[in-house]
Motif scaffolding. Structure first.
Motif, short mmCIF file in Angstrom:
data_model
loop_
_atom_site.label_atom_id
_atom_site.label_comp_id
_atom_site.label_asym_id
_atom_site.label_seq_id
_atom_site.Cartn_x
_atom_site.Cartn_y
_atom_site.Cartn_z
N MET A 81 0.78 -1.31 -0.05
CA MET A 81 -0.06 0.12 0.04
C MET A 81 0.91 1.37 0.05
N THR A 82 0.31 2.47 -0.09
CA THR A 82 1.07 3.69 -0.20
C THR A 82 2.16 3.86 0.96
N GLY A 83 3.20 4.45 0.86
CA GLY A 83 4.26 4.45 1.69
C GLY A 83 3.87 4.78 2.86
N GLN A 84 4.27 6.23 3.50
CA GLN A 84 3.70 6.66 4.82
C GLN A 84 2.14 6.79 4.77
N PRO A 85 1.68 6.33 5.87
CA PRO A 85 0.21 6.20 5.92
C PRO A 85 -0.36 7.94 5.98
N LEU A 86 -1.55 8.04 5.42
CA LEU A 86 -2.07 9.53 5.34
C LEU A 86 -3.21 9.58 6.35
N THR A 87 -3.27 10.84 6.87
CA THR A 87 -4.24 11.10 7.96
C THR A 87 -5.71 11.13 7.16
N VAL A 88 -6.60 10.21 7.86
CA VAL A 88 -8.01 10.40 7.22
C VAL A 88 -8.88 11.24 7.92
N GLY A 89 -9.52 12.35 7.33
CA GLY A 89 -10.39 13.36 8.03
C GLY A 89 -11.56 13.75 7.13
N ILE A 90 -12.12 14.71 7.80
CA ILE A 90 -13.62 14.99 7.20
C ILE A 90 -13.44 16.36 6.56
N HIS A 91 -14.01 16.35 5.31
CA HIS A 91 -14.02 17.97 4.67
C HIS A 91 -15.41 18.41 4.73
N GLN A 92 -15.70 19.57 5.63
CA GLN A 92 -17.00 19.83 6.15
C GLN A 92 -17.92 20.62 4.98
N THR A 93 -17.42 21.14 3.93
CA THR A 93 -17.95 22.16 3.03
C THR A 93 -18.63 21.18 1.57
N SER A 94 -18.08 19.92 1.53
CA SER A 94 -18.31 19.32 0.29
C SER A 94 -19.43 18.07 0.57
N GLU A 95 -20.04 17.54 -0.79
CA GLU A 95 -20.99 16.50 -0.74
C GLU A 95 -20.22 15.33 -1.44
N ASN A 96 -20.30 14.33 -1.11
CA ASN A 96 -20.02 13.05 -1.76
C ASN A 96 -18.58 13.05 -2.55
N THR A 97 -17.57 13.84 -1.68
CA THR A 97 -16.24 14.09 -2.56
C THR A 97 -15.06 13.40 -1.73
N MET A 98 -13.93 12.99 -2.45
CA MET A 98 -12.82 12.60 -1.90
C MET A 98 -11.78 13.67 -2.38
N LEU A 99 -11.11 14.27 -1.35
CA LEU A 99 -10.10 15.21 -1.70
C LEU A 99 -8.57 14.44 -1.27
N LEU A 100 -7.76 14.05 -2.49
CA LEU A 100 -6.45 13.64 -2.39
C LEU A 100 -5.29 14.79 -2.57
N PRO A 101 -4.16 14.38 -1.83
CA PRO A 101 -2.93 15.08 -2.44
C PRO A 101 -2.66 15.19 -3.94
N ALA A 102 -2.25 16.27 -4.48
CA ALA A 102 -1.96 16.31 -6.00
C ALA A 102 -1.05 15.20 -6.32
N SER A 103 -0.05 14.98 -5.44
CA SER A 103 0.85 13.61 -5.85
C SER A 103 0.25 12.60 -6.23
N PHE A 104 -1.12 12.28 -6.00
CA PHE A 104 -1.79 10.92 -6.47
C PHE A 104 -2.53 11.31 -7.55
N LYS A 105 -2.44 12.34 -8.27
CA LYS A 105 -3.39 12.60 -9.45
C LYS A 105 -3.29 11.58 -10.69
N GLN A 106 -4.62 11.18 -10.88
CA GLN A 106 -4.73 10.23 -11.83
C GLN A 106 -6.37 10.18 -12.57
N ASP A 107 -6.49 10.01 -13.77
CA ASP A 107 -7.67 10.14 -14.30
C ASP A 107 -8.73 8.89 -13.96
N GLY A 108 -9.96 9.09 -14.29
CA GLY A 108 -10.76 7.78 -14.07
C GLY A 108 -11.21 7.34 -12.80
N LEU A 109 -10.95 8.02 -11.65
CA LEU A 109 -11.27 7.35 -10.41
C LEU A 109 -12.78 8.01 -9.87
#
Length: 452
Positions: free
Chosen positions: A1-29
């Motif tokens: 799995m990915t190297g260093q684990p990431l903190t999983v948190g809540i984004h208060q102002t969006s609906e049905n969205t996952m925000l990832l660091p730009a370093s993971f950017k890829q199409d089709g997710l």
């Protein structure tokens, strides 16, 4: 799995969205997954995020993430997998909120609060806590305020910590295991207690390990027992499915005619091997037994000694030695089990000479890793840890006395073994992470290689 684990948190102002660091950017997710929960969502990337993944509150809730923690990510087939989600399976639950699995509650609370090497989440559960219609588990987690219940998805991987053979043989538990593996393709590791005779046969049939084994016979008659005593000087009679040294007789010839049997309760004289065998079978009704060649082990302070060697698979699925300790028999003890008065010492405590200590360490390590690999090749299921009782005879040759699929943790009561105790637990979670990764990225290979 990915190297260093990431903190999983809540984004208060969006609906049905996952925000990832730009370093993971890829199409089709298009999907987010947590255990067996999968939700369609919008996946976007934020250059301000470094080691954090944020989920809309509704997505966080729908995936049934039980608390804010850290996790790794995997990407396959338009899906972002958050995990690993590790289910620790056991039995013997109570209704107590303070002590939900009696004397094992402290052990499990420490296990559940470990910092997992790859991040992820873990929970404790039993067969009765699964809601098959919903595909969820009413699991136990351990947080700052103690034990809590949480509704979570079925896990990515199951770590089997059943307490005894009786629990393992329960039809409900066997059905649970079969269903999770067959229907959900969830890997289940440490799948069962070892039978001593089956282990002996596996290892005896392989030329790499046959020389490590004392001669053994399954349910020999009295004449065979007499012959073995004549040949080896003394032998052990033990239950084929026993543990903790229970039910073991050490048999030797009396100075006059007859048999001397040493056991946990003391010493008993018998007029013949037939009388002795009859007594053993009376004490252990309907129990299969084997007789094993006695080995003159090395002694520490004039007491026989052997070694517990603990092996674990690591995050690459490779066998490693995680702990070695000497076990020394108590006064008049026939085994080195702590329950029979045995004591634990580190190698440093029994070998003053560093070269001798290193040589012993290398011999035991080589034997334990070889034994682990051979058993792994020949036995069914995903095996993640083994505890070996190895001995050295007076010429320095290594012998295998027993192999345990769910080794006891008595040696870790020694204060100098606390760090390796943590390492054995850490390795189990590393292997769980490895199995999660394989089940997501290479499921065909993983299940094809598993013996039927």
């Amino acid at each position: 799995m990915t190297g260093q684990p990431l903190t999983v948190g809540i984004h208060q102002t969006s609906e049905n969205t996952m925000l990832l660091p730009a370093s993971f950017k890829q199409d089709g997710l298009l999907f987010a997954a947590f255990g067996t929960s999968v939700e369609r969502c919008h996946v976007s990337f934020d250059s301000h995020l470094k080691r954090t993944v944020l989920l809309s509150e509704n997505l966080y809730k729908n995936l049934r993430i039980p608390y804010r923690g850290k996790a790794s990510l995997l990407f396959r087939d338009n899906t972002v997998y958050i995990g690993p989600l590790i289910g620790i399976f056991t039995a013997g639950f109570t209704k107590s909120q303070l002590d939900p699995v009696r004397g094992r509650s402290l052990f499990f609370s420490k296990l559940l609060t470990m910092d997992l090497p790859a991040g992820g989440y873990s929970y404790l559960f039993g067969a009765h806590q699964i809601n098959w219609e919903e595909g969820t588990v009413q699991a136990l987690i351990f947080r700052e305020n103690g034990w809590e219940e949480a509704i979570v998805p079925l896990p990515n991987v199951v770590y089997d910590r059943l307490p005894n053979r009786k629990a393992e043989e329960s039809s409900a538990l066997r059905e649970t295991k079969k269903r999770l593996m067959d229907e959900y393709r969830i890997p289940w590791f440490n799948p069962g207690f070892f039978n001593k005779w089956e282990i002996y046969e596996c290892l005896q049939q392989d030329e790499r390990t046959a020389e490590l084994l004392p001669f053994s016979a399954l349910e020999p008659d009295a004449d065979k027992i007499e012959d073995m005593i004549d040949q080896y000087g003394f032998i052990y009679v033990k239950p084929a499915g026993g543990s903790f040294g229970k039910g073991i007789f050490q048999l030797s010839k009396r100075e006059e005619n007859g048999i001397l049997a040493r056991h946990a309760e003391g010493v008993t004289s018998f007029s013949s091997a037939a009388e002795c065998l009859k007594e053993w079978q009376m004490l252990h009704k309907h129990t299969s037994y084997l007789a094993q060649q006695g080995i003159e082990r090395i002694e520490v302070d004039h007491h026989p000694a052997d070694f517990r060697v603990h092996t674990n698979k690591n995050g690459k699925g490779q066998w490693t030695v995680t702990a070695i300790a000497a076990k020394i028999a108590g006064k008049d003890g026939i085994t080195t089990h702590m329950s029979s008065g045995g004591a634990v010492k580190t190698l440093a405590e029994i070998y003053d000479d560093p070269q001798e200590r290193l040589h012993t360490l290398q011999k035991l390590t080589k034997a334990a890793v070889l034994l682990s690999r051979v058993l792994d090749e020949k036995l069914d299921g995903f095996i993640g840890e083994i505890g070996f009782d190895l001995g050295l005879d007076r010429s320095g040759k290594v012998w295998l006395f027993e192999a345990n699929s769910r080794p006891g943790r008595g040696i870790f009561s020694h204060p100098r073994l606390a760090s390796v105790s943590r390492l054995t637990k850490k390795r189990s979670f590393e292997y769980a992470s490895y199995l999660t990764e394989q089940s997501i990225l290479n499921p065909e290979d993983m299940w094809h290689d598993l013996k039927p």
